[in-house]
Design a protein around this motif. Structure first.
Motif, PDB file in Angstrom:
ATOM      1  N   LEU A 115      29.182 -45.651  41.334  1.00  0.00           N
ATOM      2  CA  LEU A 115      27.902 -46.151  40.833  1.00  0.00           C
ATOM      3  C   LEU A 115      26.707 -45.413  41.443  1.00  0.00           C
ATOM      4  CD1 LEU A 115      28.677 -49.980  40.596  1.00  0.00           C
ATOM      5  CD2 LEU A 115      28.629 -48.270  38.767  1.00  0.00           C
ATOM      6  N   VAL A 172      20.627 -37.366  39.156  1.00  0.00           N
ATOM      7  CA  VAL A 172      19.200 -37.318  38.814  1.00  0.00           C
ATOM      8  C   VAL A 172      18.425 -36.585  39.928  1.00  0.00           C
ATOM      9  CG1 VAL A 172      17.122 -38.753  38.623  1.00  0.00           C
ATOM     10  CG2 VAL A 172      19.154 -39.301  37.266  1.00  0.00           C
ATOM     11  N   GLY A 174      43.062 -60.486  33.671  1.00  0.00           N
ATOM     12  CA  GLY A 174      41.936 -61.062  34.406  1.00  0.00           C
ATOM     13  C   GLY A 174      42.391 -62.152  35.352  1.00  0.00           C
ATOM     14  N   LYS A 175      43.274 -63.027  34.858  1.00  0.00           N
ATOM     15  CA  LYS A 175      43.757 -64.125  35.712  1.00  0.00           C
ATOM     16  C   LYS A 175      44.623 -63.602  36.862  1.00  0.00           C
ATOM     17  CE  LYS A 175      41.819 -67.373  33.392  1.00  0.00           C
ATOM     18  NZ  LYS A 175      40.497 -67.777  33.914  1.00  0.00           N
ATOM     19  N   LEU A 189      40.873 -57.408  36.648  1.00  0.00           N
ATOM     20  CA  LEU A 189      39.693 -57.012  35.870  1.00  0.00           C
ATOM     21  C   LEU A 189      38.378 -57.334  36.600  1.00  0.00           C
ATOM     22  CD1 LEU A 189      40.756 -57.888  32.210  1.00  0.00           C
ATOM     23  CD2 LEU A 189      40.863 -55.703  33.387  1.00  0.00           C
ATOM     24  N   GLU A 190      38.435 -57.392  37.922  1.00  0.00           N
ATOM     25  CA  GLU A 190      37.195 -57.608  38.675  1.00  0.00           C
ATOM     26  C   GLU A 190      36.576 -56.248  38.967  1.00  0.00           C
ATOM     27  OE1 GLU A 190      37.783 -60.181  42.009  1.00  0.00           O
ATOM     28  OE2 GLU A 190      38.765 -61.697  40.789  1.00  0.00           O
ATOM     29  N   VAL A 191      35.497 -55.951  38.281  1.00  0.00           N
ATOM     30  CA  VAL A 191      34.870 -54.623  38.414  1.00  0.00           C
ATOM     31  C   VAL A 191      33.811 -54.650  39.511  1.00  0.00           C
ATOM     32  CG1 VAL A 191      33.706 -52.755  37.184  1.00  0.00           C
ATOM     33  CG2 VAL A 191      35.179 -54.325  35.932  1.00  0.00           C
ATOM     34  N   ILE A 192      32.951 -55.658  39.455  1.00  0.00           N
ATOM     35  CA  ILE A 192      31.820 -55.709  40.393  1.00  0.00           C
ATOM     36  C   ILE A 192      32.079 -56.754  41.474  1.00  0.00           C
ATOM     37  CG2 ILE A 192      29.369 -56.314  40.617  1.00  0.00           C
ATOM     38  CD1 ILE A 192      29.731 -53.653  39.251  1.00  0.00           C
ATOM     39  N   MET A 251      23.144 -34.318  33.389  1.00  0.00           N
ATOM     40  CA  MET A 251      22.877 -35.637  32.795  1.00  0.00           C
ATOM     41  C   MET A 251      24.060 -36.105  31.934  1.00  0.00           C
ATOM     42  SD  MET A 251      20.138 -36.670  34.078  1.00  0.00           S
ATOM     43  CE  MET A 251      20.664 -35.767  35.513  1.00  0.00           C
ATOM     44  N   VAL A 276      25.873 -39.723  32.622  1.00  0.00           N
ATOM     45  CA  VAL A 276      26.117 -40.771  31.627  1.00  0.00           C
ATOM     46  C   VAL A 276      27.615 -41.067  31.475  1.00  0.00           C
ATOM     47  CG1 VAL A 276      25.960 -41.279  29.144  1.00  0.00           C
ATOM     48  CG2 VAL A 276      23.980 -40.341  30.358  1.00  0.00           C
ATOM     49  N   TYR A 330      15.377 -39.109  32.887  1.00  0.00           N
ATOM     50  CA  TYR A 330      15.959 -39.748  34.079  1.00  0.00           C
ATOM     51  C   TYR A 330      15.889 -41.276  33.959  1.00  0.00           C
ATOM     52  CZ  TYR A 330      15.520 -35.050  36.030  1.00  0.00           C
ATOM     53  OH  TYR A 330      15.611 -33.708  36.242  1.00  0.00           O
ATOM     54  N   VAL A 345      18.711 -42.372  31.784  1.00  0.00           N
ATOM     55  CA  VAL A 345      20.004 -42.304  32.477  1.00  0.00           C
ATOM     56  C   VAL A 345      20.143 -43.470  33.461  1.00  0.00           C
ATOM     57  CG1 VAL A 345      21.342 -40.963  34.158  1.00  0.00           C
ATOM     58  CG2 VAL A 345      20.288 -39.820  32.207  1.00  0.00           C
ATOM     59  N   LEU A 346      19.087 -43.723  34.236  1.00  0.00           N
ATOM     60  CA  LEU A 346      19.167 -44.810  35.227  1.00  0.00           C
ATOM     61  C   LEU A 346      19.186 -46.171  34.537  1.00  0.00           C
ATOM     62  CD1 LEU A 346      16.852 -43.350  38.010  1.00  0.00           C
ATOM     63  CD2 LEU A 346      19.344 -43.328  37.887  1.00  0.00           C
ATOM     64  N   PHE A 385      20.624 -46.682  31.691  1.00  0.00           N
ATOM     65  CA  PHE A 385      22.011 -46.804  31.230  1.00  0.00           C
ATOM     66  C   PHE A 385      22.918 -47.261  32.375  1.00  0.00           C
ATOM     67  CE2 PHE A 385      26.213 -44.762  30.372  1.00  0.00           C
ATOM     68  CZ  PHE A 385      26.574 -45.534  29.285  1.00  0.00           C
ATOM     69  N   LEU A 386      22.647 -46.732  33.590  1.00  0.00           N
ATOM     70  CA  LEU A 386      23.425 -47.159  34.761  1.00  0.00           C
ATOM     71  C   LEU A 386      23.222 -48.662  35.001  1.00  0.00           C
ATOM     72  CD1 LEU A 386      25.143 -46.587  37.329  1.00  0.00           C
ATOM     73  CD2 LEU A 386      22.995 -46.045  38.505  1.00  0.00           C
ATOM     74  N   LEU A 393      25.205 -50.527  32.529  1.00  0.00           N
ATOM     75  CA  LEU A 393      26.637 -50.524  32.859  1.00  0.00           C
ATOM     76  C   LEU A 393      26.954 -51.547  33.949  1.00  0.00           C
ATOM     77  CD1 LEU A 393      27.777 -46.771  32.977  1.00  0.00           C
ATOM     78  CD2 LEU A 393      28.469 -48.515  31.335  1.00  0.00           C
ATOM     79  N   ILE A 394      26.097 -51.587  34.992  1.00  0.00           N
ATOM     80  CA  ILE A 394      26.343 -52.528  36.102  1.00  0.00           C
ATOM     81  C   ILE A 394      26.292 -53.964  35.577  1.00  0.00           C
ATOM     82  CG2 ILE A 394      25.412 -53.421  38.279  1.00  0.00           C
ATOM     83  CD1 ILE A 394      24.561 -50.509  38.921  1.00  0.00           C
ATOM     84  N   PHE A 406      29.395 -54.590  33.492  1.00  0.00           N
ATOM     85  CA  PHE A 406      30.564 -54.772  34.371  1.00  0.00           C
ATOM     86  C   PHE A 406      30.534 -56.148  35.040  1.00  0.00           C
ATOM     87  CE2 PHE A 406      30.956 -49.906  35.256  1.00  0.00           C
ATOM     88  CZ  PHE A 406      31.587 -49.742  34.041  1.00  0.00           C
ATOM     89  N   TYR A 407      29.346 -56.575  35.436  1.00  0.00           N
ATOM     90  CA  TYR A 407      29.200 -57.877  36.090  1.00  0.00           C
ATOM     91  C   TYR A 407      29.615 -59.002  35.132  1.00  0.00           C
ATOM     92  CZ  TYR A 407      27.055 -61.884  38.386  1.00  0.00           C
ATOM     93  OH  TYR A 407      26.846 -63.108  38.963  1.00  0.00           O
ATOM     94  N   PHE A 451      31.507 -58.680  32.491  1.00  0.00           N
ATOM     95  CA  PHE A 451      32.942 -58.484  32.231  1.00  0.00           C
ATOM     96  C   PHE A 451      33.767 -59.169  33.334  1.00  0.00           C
ATOM     97  CE2 PHE A 451      36.803 -55.847  32.676  1.00  0.00           C
ATOM     98  CZ  PHE A 451      37.230 -55.713  31.357  1.00  0.00           C
ATOM     99  N   THR A 452      33.331 -58.939  34.590  1.00  0.00           N
ATOM    100  CA  THR A 452      34.024 -59.537  35.742  1.00  0.00           C
ATOM    101  C   THR A 452      33.994 -61.055  35.659  1.00  0.00           C
ATOM    102  OG1 THR A 452      33.396 -57.654  37.105  1.00  0.00           O
ATOM    103  CG2 THR A 452      34.066 -59.640  38.275  1.00  0.00           C
ATOM    104  N   TYR A 479      36.303 -62.519  32.808  1.00  0.00           N
ATOM    105  CA  TYR A 479      37.764 -62.472  32.979  1.00  0.00           C
ATOM    106  C   TYR A 479      38.241 -63.014  34.323  1.00  0.00           C
ATOM    107  CZ  TYR A 479      38.241 -59.978  28.622  1.00  0.00           C
ATOM    108  OH  TYR A 479      38.240 -59.664  27.297  1.00  0.00           O
ATOM    109  N   ARG A 480      37.309 -63.495  35.142  1.00  0.00           N
ATOM    110  CA  ARG A 480      37.736 -63.987  36.460  1.00  0.00           C
ATOM    111  C   ARG A 480      38.625 -65.213  36.302  1.00  0.00           C
ATOM    112  NH1 ARG A 480      33.159 -64.117  40.610  1.00  0.00           N
ATOM    113  NH2 ARG A 480      33.814 -61.955  40.808  1.00  0.00           N
TER     114      ARG A 480
END
Lengths: 576, 38
Positions: free
Chosen positions: A78, A85, A213-214, A218-221, A272, A276, B16, B19-20, B22-23, B26-27, B30-31, B33-34, B37-38
């Protein structure tokens, strides 16, 4: 492997290498040999940067991590887009303005010769060792699983990569990387499609995700602030930022990829492109591993994926113990299969209590299976204390060899070898350019013809190729070498990054101050490494901060101010 | 070396920021998503 697999594998590797040699023959000057005549467009640069970073281990280890631990490893990437950049805004314009062949050439323009040589020296040590591992690590895994000779596997990858890199230089590396990446993605998407098809024969895709997930895959963050947790949002953003900044901004194997652009714009767009795509790409590769995990919930996996470790016990008097463990593991698998089916059924009912009960049961059975695996690993070590029993790197390749159709197996092995060759070619190209430009042309033979330097560069690149292959051939002698080289990289990266950030950001600091600061910082990092338990990724940050602080302090206290400001253009202060 | 202008947006700062951004997206994705499915 079938004859069709061999045809796909060798046809792919030989065709790409031969095309690279033929298409890029005849470079007559260093501009062409090391900077590709500044002719690359952003797409080629972007793919080349991506292929350089994605080594064979990326495609072997990352699905294994997804299988074993789930998706959390993606957090390590991340910080990468932020780093790219910064490199795009700060580093690229400077490299273009000064028309350098190597990143370290810039250090002489900004500071002095000794700082340039220090940067080049640190790079050559670190990259020279890790390039050997780039070949050795996948070769040991592939040769173990396929029963090939390790030396022949190393020679296959090494000789092909050396041949086209020596012949065509930077252009050959970038050109072949485009096709190697095409093979890699064709292979990975094919594998993903086939795995999902296997899994969805048993559960729907949505059910598979819910069960994964269970089961904690699937825990990403993970926003935890606990420093002892290996992968968190914060360690990825901060540690990952410094690691990527050092790698993309100051490592010649990456710098050489993007200084080949026909303009600053092309180079920036190439970076870039990676900023991405890199995080989604890592997410995808880990997700492939999670799908392999789901597949092995329905098809019994080997108790240990590294079969050579199992054979050690089977050929010893303690073979019956291994047999008993395998029987227990099979029983645990069958019970877990029942549990997984019950969990999938409970998830369909939306009954929270039933889901929680089924989830707890499956997790308990998963822990039971893992504990049997641990017993088996301990048994292996008790029979052969030198045997490496970590087997997550073997998961994906075991799945490929046992469950994918003929032809696709050859394609997937070609993916691994293509990734190894694309990384090692960039490393070789960078080692050749740094030795040729920063050492040979600068210190040994400064006034020779362009033709002389091209021939010398080819010879030096070939010598590095021989050294890397030789290192890979003898790497088995030190079992923990891979980790040692990773640690070595982190010990040096911070100092190198600190020198460059001082050059860019601390415009009053001169050559002697930064040189002494870097030597003291490197010494401090090495002392900390031997006397504390700090995780090695943090040395990137510590080394970098120490160089910048010590450089500033020494600039203030040294007689004469630690060296005069060398070149206003190289600080970014002058007209460009 | 040709003129340094991005092919989209007027300045590199805009690229820039994209791009940031988009980051950041994504975070956040992902959060969520987590959590889902937890």
């Amino acid at each position: 492997m079938s004859p069709l697999d061999f045809a796909v594998l060798f046809g792919t590797l030989l065709a790409i290498a031969a095309y690279g040699i033929w298409k890029t023959r005849g470079s007559r000057d260093l501009e062409g040999y090391f900077r590709g005549d500044h002719a690359m467009k952003w797409g080629t640069i972007g793919l080349s940067v991506m292929a350089t970073q994605a080594s064979a281990i990326t495609f072997l280890s990352t699905p294994g991590l997804g299988y074993e631990q789930g998706m959390q490893f993606v957090q390590n990437y991340l910080g990468l887009p932020i780093a790219l950049v910064i490199v795009s805004a700060l580093f690229i314009p400077m490299y273009y303005r000064l028309r350098v062949y190597t990143a370290y050439e810039y250090l002489e323009r900004r500071f002095d010769l000794k700082t340039r040589q220090l940067g080049a020296f640190l790079f050559l040590i670190q990259r020279g060792l890790s390039a050997g591992i780039t070949i050795y690590a996948p070769s040991i895994i592939v040769s173990t699983l396929l029963g090939w000779s390790l030396d022949s596997t190393i020679l296959l990858v090494g000789v092909l990569a050396v041949a086209y890199t020596v012949s065509g230089g930077t252009r050959a590396v970038s050109l072949t990387q485009k096709y190697q990446l095409a093979v890699i993605w064709a292979g990975m998407f094919t594998a993903f499609f086939l795995i999902v098809r296997e899994v969805t024969g048993r559960l729907s895709f949505a059910q598979a995700l819910a069960v994964a997930g269970k089961m904690g895959r699937l825990e990403v963050i993970n926003p935890s602030l606990d420093f002892s947790t290996r992968y968190t949002l914060w360690s990825g953003m901060l540690g990952g930022l410094f690691l990527a900044l050092s790698y993309f901004g100051t490592d010649q194997s990456q710098v050489q990829r993007y200084i080949t652009g026909r303009s600053v714009t092309e180079s920036r767009l190439g970076l870039m492109f990676n900023a991405v795509l890199k995080v989604p790409m890592q997410f995808f590769i880990l997700f492939v591993g999670v799908m392999v995990f789901m597949f092995y919930q329905f098809v019994e996996p080997p108790m240990l994926f590294k079969q050579s470790a199992v054979r050690v016990v089977q050929e010893s008097p303690r073979a019956p113990e291994m047999k008993r463990l395998e029987a227990r593991y099979s029983a645990a698998f069958r019970e877990k299969l029942d549990g997984v089916n019950a969990l999938a059924a409970a998830l369909d009912t939306d009954d929270a209590g039933a889901v929680a009960a089924a989830r707890d049961r499956v997790r308990g059975l998963q822990e039971q299976a893992e504990s049997i695996r641990t017993e088996a690993k301990n048994l292996v070590v008790s029979v052969d204390p030198d045997m490496e029993v970590k087997d997550s790197d073997y998961v994906f390749l075991t799945f490929i060899l046992n469950h994918l159709p003929k032809g696709v197996i050859g394609l997937l092995i070609a993916v691994i070898f293509s990734a190894a060759m694309s990384s090692v070619a960039s490393e070789l190209n960078a080692l050749g350019s740094t030795t040729s430009v920063d050492v040979y042309r600068r210190l040994i033979r400064p006034r020779e013809s362009e033709r002389h330097y091209v021939i010398a560069s080819r010879v030096l690149t070939a010598c590095w190729g021989g050294a890397i292959i030789g290192f890979a051939l003898f790497a088995y002698m030190v079992e923990n070498l891979i980790e040692a080289v990773n640690i070595l990289g982190s010990l040096f990266y911070g100092t190198i990054l600190g020198i460059f950030l001082t050059a860019f950001l601390l415009k009053r600091v001169g050559g002697s101050a930064v040189f002494l600061g870097a030597v003291m910082a490197e010494g401090t990092v090495i002392v900390l490494f031997f006397t504390t338990d700090i995780g090695y990724l943090w040395y990137n940050l510590i080394g970098c901060a120490l160089v910048m602080v010590l450089g500033s302090v020494l600039q203030a206290v040294l007689p004469g101010g630690g060296g005069a400001l060398k070149n206003p253009v190289a600080t970014g202060a002058g007209p460009g | 070396m040709t003129e340094d202008r991005p092919p989209f947006f007027r300045t590199w700062t805009g690229v820039y920021a994209l791009v940031l951004g988009f980051l950041g997206f994504l975070i956040l994705a992902f959060y969520l998503f987590t959590r889902h499915y937890r």
